[in-house]
Write a protein that holds these residues in place. Structure first.
Motif, PDB file in Angstrom:
ATOM      1  N   MET A  32       0.830  -1.211   0.000  1.00  0.00           N
ATOM      2  CA  MET A  32       0.000   0.000   0.000  1.00  0.00           C
ATOM      3  C   MET A  32       0.864   1.260   0.000  1.00  0.00           C
ATOM      4  O   MET A  32       0.559   2.225  -0.682  1.00  0.00           O
ATOM      5  CB  MET A  32      -0.916   0.026   1.223  1.00  0.00           C
ATOM      6  CG  MET A  32      -2.072  -0.891   1.142  1.00  0.00           C
ATOM      7  SD  MET A  32      -3.067  -0.642   2.637  1.00  0.00           S
ATOM      8  CE  MET A  32      -4.142  -2.037   2.520  1.00  0.00           C
ATOM      9  N   VAL A  33       1.934   1.228   0.781  1.00  0.00           N
ATOM     10  CA  VAL A  33       2.825   2.393   0.860  1.00  0.00           C
ATOM     11  C   VAL A  33       3.509   2.630  -0.484  1.00  0.00           C
ATOM     12  O   VAL A  33       3.648   3.763  -0.930  1.00  0.00           O
ATOM     13  CB  VAL A  33       3.879   2.210   1.975  1.00  0.00           C
ATOM     14  CG1 VAL A  33       4.979   3.249   1.871  1.00  0.00           C
ATOM     15  CG2 VAL A  33       3.222   2.290   3.334  1.00  0.00           C
ATOM     16  N   ARG A  34       3.928   1.577  -1.142  1.00  0.00           N
ATOM     17  CA  ARG A  34       4.629   1.700  -2.420  1.00  0.00           C
ATOM     18  C   ARG A  34       3.711   2.108  -3.565  1.00  0.00           C
ATOM     19  O   ARG A  34       4.161   2.643  -4.556  1.00  0.00           O
ATOM     20  CB  ARG A  34       5.342   0.386  -2.784  1.00  0.00           C
ATOM     21  CG  ARG A  34       6.470   0.052  -1.849  1.00  0.00           C
ATOM     22  CD  ARG A  34       7.594   1.070  -1.994  1.00  0.00           C
ATOM     23  NE  ARG A  34       8.548   0.924  -0.929  1.00  0.00           N
ATOM     24  CZ  ARG A  34       8.918   1.903  -0.116  1.00  0.00           C
ATOM     25  NH1 ARG A  34       8.427   3.089  -0.250  1.00  0.00           N
ATOM     26  NH2 ARG A  34       9.801   1.690   0.830  1.00  0.00           N
ATOM     27  N   ASP A  35       2.410   1.859  -3.420  1.00  0.00           N
ATOM     28  CA  ASP A  35       1.432   2.221  -4.443  1.00  0.00           C
ATOM     29  C   ASP A  35       1.167   3.716  -4.345  1.00  0.00           C
ATOM     30  O   ASP A  35       0.494   4.178  -3.425  1.00  0.00           O
ATOM     31  CB  ASP A  35       0.140   1.426  -4.238  1.00  0.00           C
ATOM     32  CG  ASP A  35      -0.905   1.737  -5.287  1.00  0.00           C
ATOM     33  OD1 ASP A  35      -0.628   2.522  -6.225  1.00  0.00           O
ATOM     34  OD2 ASP A  35      -2.015   1.187  -5.178  1.00  0.00           O
ATOM     35  N   ARG A  36       1.695   4.459  -5.270  1.00  0.00           N
ATOM     36  CA  ARG A  36       1.580   5.926  -5.213  1.00  0.00           C
ATOM     37  C   ARG A  36       0.145   6.416  -5.380  1.00  0.00           C
ATOM     38  O   ARG A  36      -0.147   7.571  -5.106  1.00  0.00           O
ATOM     39  CB  ARG A  36       2.487   6.568  -6.248  1.00  0.00           C
ATOM     40  CG  ARG A  36       3.951   6.305  -5.949  1.00  0.00           C
ATOM     41  CD  ARG A  36       4.860   7.098  -6.873  1.00  0.00           C
ATOM     42  NE  ARG A  36       6.251   6.767  -6.647  1.00  0.00           N
ATOM     43  CZ  ARG A  36       7.013   7.357  -5.738  1.00  0.00           C
ATOM     44  NH1 ARG A  36       6.521   8.289  -4.972  1.00  0.00           N
ATOM     45  NH2 ARG A  36       8.278   7.001  -5.598  1.00  0.00           N
ATOM     46  N   SER A  37      -0.750   5.547  -5.818  1.00  0.00           N
ATOM     47  CA  SER A  37      -2.147   5.957  -5.988  1.00  0.00           C
ATOM     48  C   SER A  37      -2.968   5.707  -4.722  1.00  0.00           C
ATOM     49  O   SER A  37      -4.171   5.942  -4.716  1.00  0.00           O
ATOM     50  CB  SER A  37      -2.777   5.210  -7.170  1.00  0.00           C
ATOM     51  OG  SER A  37      -2.870   3.830  -6.883  1.00  0.00           O
ATOM     52  N   SER A  38      -2.330   5.235  -3.647  1.00  0.00           N
ATOM     53  CA  SER A  38      -3.054   4.940  -2.401  1.00  0.00           C
ATOM     54  C   SER A  38      -3.703   6.195  -1.850  1.00  0.00           C
ATOM     55  O   SER A  38      -3.079   7.240  -1.734  1.00  0.00           O
ATOM     56  CB  SER A  38      -2.111   4.358  -1.357  1.00  0.00           C
ATOM     57  OG  SER A  38      -1.727   3.067  -1.705  1.00  0.00           O
ATOM     58  N   LYS A  39      -4.957   6.080  -1.524  1.00  0.00           N
ATOM     59  CA  LYS A  39      -5.728   7.181  -0.944  1.00  0.00           C
ATOM     60  C   LYS A  39      -5.529   7.208   0.571  1.00  0.00           C
ATOM     61  O   LYS A  39      -5.003   6.275   1.161  1.00  0.00           O
ATOM     62  CB  LYS A  39      -7.211   6.997  -1.267  1.00  0.00           C
ATOM     63  CG  LYS A  39      -7.498   6.868  -2.743  1.00  0.00           C
ATOM     64  CD  LYS A  39      -7.377   8.199  -3.437  1.00  0.00           C
ATOM     65  CE  LYS A  39      -7.780   8.094  -4.891  1.00  0.00           C
ATOM     66  NZ  LYS A  39      -6.783   8.461  -5.813  1.00  0.00           N
ATOM     67  N   GLU A  40      -5.998   8.282   1.198  1.00  0.00           N
ATOM     68  CA  GLU A  40      -5.835   8.445   2.644  1.00  0.00           C
ATOM     69  C   GLU A  40      -6.430   7.288   3.429  1.00  0.00           C
ATOM     70  O   GLU A  40      -5.845   6.834   4.406  1.00  0.00           O
ATOM     71  CB  GLU A  40      -6.469   9.760   3.099  1.00  0.00           C
ATOM     72  CG  GLU A  40      -5.625  10.969   2.790  1.00  0.00           C
ATOM     73  CD  GLU A  40      -6.216  12.247   3.345  1.00  0.00           C
ATOM     74  OE1 GLU A  40      -6.612  12.271   4.525  1.00  0.00           O
ATOM     75  OE2 GLU A  40      -6.279  13.231   2.593  1.00  0.00           O
ATOM     76  N   GLU A  41      -7.612   6.809   2.999  1.00  0.00           N
ATOM     77  CA  GLU A  41      -8.256   5.712   3.721  1.00  0.00           C
ATOM     78  C   GLU A  41      -7.372   4.463   3.686  1.00  0.00           C
ATOM     79  O   GLU A  41      -7.238   3.750   4.670  1.00  0.00           O
ATOM     80  CB  GLU A  41      -9.629   5.362   3.116  1.00  0.00           C
ATOM     81  CG  GLU A  41     -10.606   6.520   3.061  1.00  0.00           C
ATOM     82  CD  GLU A  41     -10.404   7.414   1.838  1.00  0.00           C
ATOM     83  OE1 GLU A  41     -10.152   6.920   0.720  1.00  0.00           O
ATOM     84  OE2 GLU A  41     -10.497   8.635   2.003  1.00  0.00           O
ATOM     85  N   MET A  42      -6.790   4.212   2.501  1.00  0.00           N
ATOM     86  CA  MET A  42      -5.921   3.044   2.368  1.00  0.00           C
ATOM     87  C   MET A  42      -4.677   3.188   3.242  1.00  0.00           C
ATOM     88  O   MET A  42      -4.226   2.224   3.850  1.00  0.00           O
ATOM     89  CB  MET A  42      -5.512   2.837   0.907  1.00  0.00           C
ATOM     90  CG  MET A  42      -6.623   2.305   0.032  1.00  0.00           C
ATOM     91  SD  MET A  42      -6.103   2.092  -1.682  1.00  0.00           S
ATOM     92  CE  MET A  42      -4.912   0.771  -1.522  1.00  0.00           C
ATOM     93  N   LEU A  43      -4.138   4.399   3.299  1.00  0.00           N
ATOM     94  CA  LEU A  43      -2.956   4.615   4.128  1.00  0.00           C
ATOM     95  C   LEU A  43      -3.303   4.522   5.614  1.00  0.00           C
ATOM     96  O   LEU A  43      -2.483   4.085   6.414  1.00  0.00           O
ATOM     97  CB  LEU A  43      -2.301   5.948   3.788  1.00  0.00           C
ATOM     98  CG  LEU A  43      -1.633   5.995   2.408  1.00  0.00           C
ATOM     99  CD1 LEU A  43      -1.132   7.406   2.109  1.00  0.00           C
ATOM    100  CD2 LEU A  43      -0.507   4.990   2.294  1.00  0.00           C
ATOM    101  N   GLY A  44      -4.523   4.899   5.976  1.00  0.00           N
ATOM    102  CA  GLY A  44      -4.979   4.716   7.350  1.00  0.00           C
ATOM    103  C   GLY A  44      -5.024   3.234   7.700  1.00  0.00           C
ATOM    104  O   GLY A  44      -4.625   2.816   8.788  1.00  0.00           O
TER     105      GLY A  44
END
Length: 133
Positions: A32-44
């Motif tokens: 998820m961290v490496r995926d630059r398209s990750s949204k805030e919810e995903m990073l949460g």
């Protein structure tokens, strides 16, 4: 056949396979961290996964891996705070980006989180140069 994360986790816990479960959570968070398209919810969710991984590494007495997950969770959490404030990203930085951040950022605790997560061992030059608060 598709196996759910929950059932895989339950099997791992039943057989005391804490390291395997921790590795699974850590791997998903890392992707998820490496995926630059990750949204805030995903990073949460990523922060939660790193925390779960840290807990399972602790149960397996893999304290170095536990600390690595804790540091990554702190970094992603700080990244989310910076994003809300309209500040630059803190994840997926190059070594030069990390040095640049450490030389210009005035807050000690935030600089320490970034330095630890990226493995910067000698912080003294950065703190002497900028006089962190």
């Amino acid at each position: 056949a598709v196996v759910s994360t929950q059932s895989t986790g339950e099997v791992c816990l039943q057989f005391g396979k804490h390291a395997e479960l921790a590795h699974m959570y850590e791997g998903r968070a890392y992707k998820m961290v490496r995926d630059r398209s990750s949204k805030e919810e995903m990073l949460g969710e990523c922060v939660k996964m790193y925390k779960k991984a840290a807990r399972f590494y602790k149960l397996d007495q893999a304290f170095d891996k536990q600390m690595e997950c804790v540091l990554n969770a702190r970094l992603v959490g700080l990244h989310l705070i910076f994003k809300k404030k309209g500040l630059g990203p803190l994840i997926n930085l190059t070594p030069e980006d990390v040095r640049s951040f450490l030389f210009r950022h005035p807050t000690f605790y935030e600089s320490l989180i970034v330095a630890q997560a990226y493995g910067v061992s000698d912080m003294v030059p950065f703190f002497l140069k900028i006089g962190c608060r």
